[in-house]
Design an enzyme around this catalytic site. Sequence first.
Site, PDB file in Angstrom:
ATOM      1  N   LYS A  70       0.876  -1.044   0.051  1.00 53.09           N
ATOM      2  CA  LYS A  70       0.068  -0.098  -0.111  1.00 53.09           C
ATOM      3  C   LYS A  70       0.863   1.370   0.058  1.00 53.09           C
ATOM      4  O   LYS A  70       0.338   2.358  -0.571  1.00 53.09           O
ATOM      5  CB  LYS A  70      -1.056  -0.201   1.137  1.00 53.09           C
ATOM      6  CG  LYS A  70      -2.101  -0.916   1.023  1.00 53.09           C
ATOM      7  CD  LYS A  70      -3.192  -0.848   2.326  1.00 53.09           C
ATOM      8  CE  LYS A  70      -4.377  -1.831   1.946  1.00 53.09           C
ATOM      9  NZ  LYS A  70      -5.215  -1.514   3.030  1.00 53.09           N
ATOM     10  N   ASP A 106     -10.509   3.121   1.568  1.00 56.23           N
ATOM     11  CA  ASP A 106     -10.810   2.612   3.195  1.00 56.23           C
ATOM     12  C   ASP A 106     -11.702   3.650   4.050  1.00 56.23           C
ATOM     13  O   ASP A 106     -12.766   3.148   4.697  1.00 56.23           O
ATOM     14  CB  ASP A 106      -9.620   2.209   4.023  1.00 56.23           C
ATOM     15  CG  ASP A 106      -8.996   0.931   3.452  1.00 56.23           C
ATOM     16  OD1 ASP A 106      -9.625   0.157   3.118  1.00 56.23           O
ATOM     17  OD2 ASP A 106      -7.855   0.847   3.462  1.00 56.23           O
TER      18      ASP A 106
END
Length: 286
Positions: A70, A106
């Site tokens: 990420k 997210d």
Amino acid sequence: MSDSVSYAEVIGDPIAQSKSPAIHGFWLEKAGIAAEYRRCHVRSNELADYIASRRVDPHWRGCNVTMPHKQAIMPLLDRIEPVAARIGAVNTVVPRDGALIGTNTDAAGFLEPLRADLAKPHYFRMARIIGTGGAARAIIAALADEGMVLVVAGRDPDKARALLDELDPKGEHHVAPLDHFAAATEFAFDDRAGCFDLVVNATSLGMVGQPPLNFDFSHVPPGSVCYDIVTAPLETPFLAEAKARGLRTIDGLNMLIGQAAVAFERFFGQPAPRDDDDALRRMLTA
């Protein structure tokens, strides 16, 4: 699996455990979209080559990114959207006009099951967040933007303070050591009418194979919402106790499905078909 069909995918190391192919596959079938969603095992030393190969693949619609990529993927992209730059992590990549764009879904996914609550006016909003890892970063940023006062608890309170100073430097937030919430308190909560209280486990504690989350519910104000991002088990001991105490609970599939829906629209150009969320949840937990 055809080499000429449009596809998106999820990358990570490991990758076999990802529920993303099941979620996106369910929606692609429901929407009647002639595309696929795959999983691709990409090791850290393969990440640059992976990006280079996908840049020139006309059928590739983008990818979701799981650990450990990420952060590592960010320098390989052409543009990072502000939400991902602030969180410091990319979990979704899409090609647009010859460029690769990194974003993070997210925060939006976490907030989705709270939207009705957050649309109401409150005298005061407070969230107690357990954890200072990658998921906590997205959650802190999301809740700070919703006008919530945050109490962030972690093994290292200095890390918690640094996170708050970075993500919402003007906010009047608080930090606590993790064990603060493990011990009982005799604190007498005042009248919570007109308030919104949220307690979030943003760690892997309570997950299968992980230590339990040691949390004493004397720290939870009356009427709180308890939210656990863990997905296995779906009802963690933390959520089970909250439910037994009559509190509203939100499990980790809510965030998982919510963030996937944002990515789905970016990949395939239309909203995810959400009419059968109950069937999707049953499939994911079968």
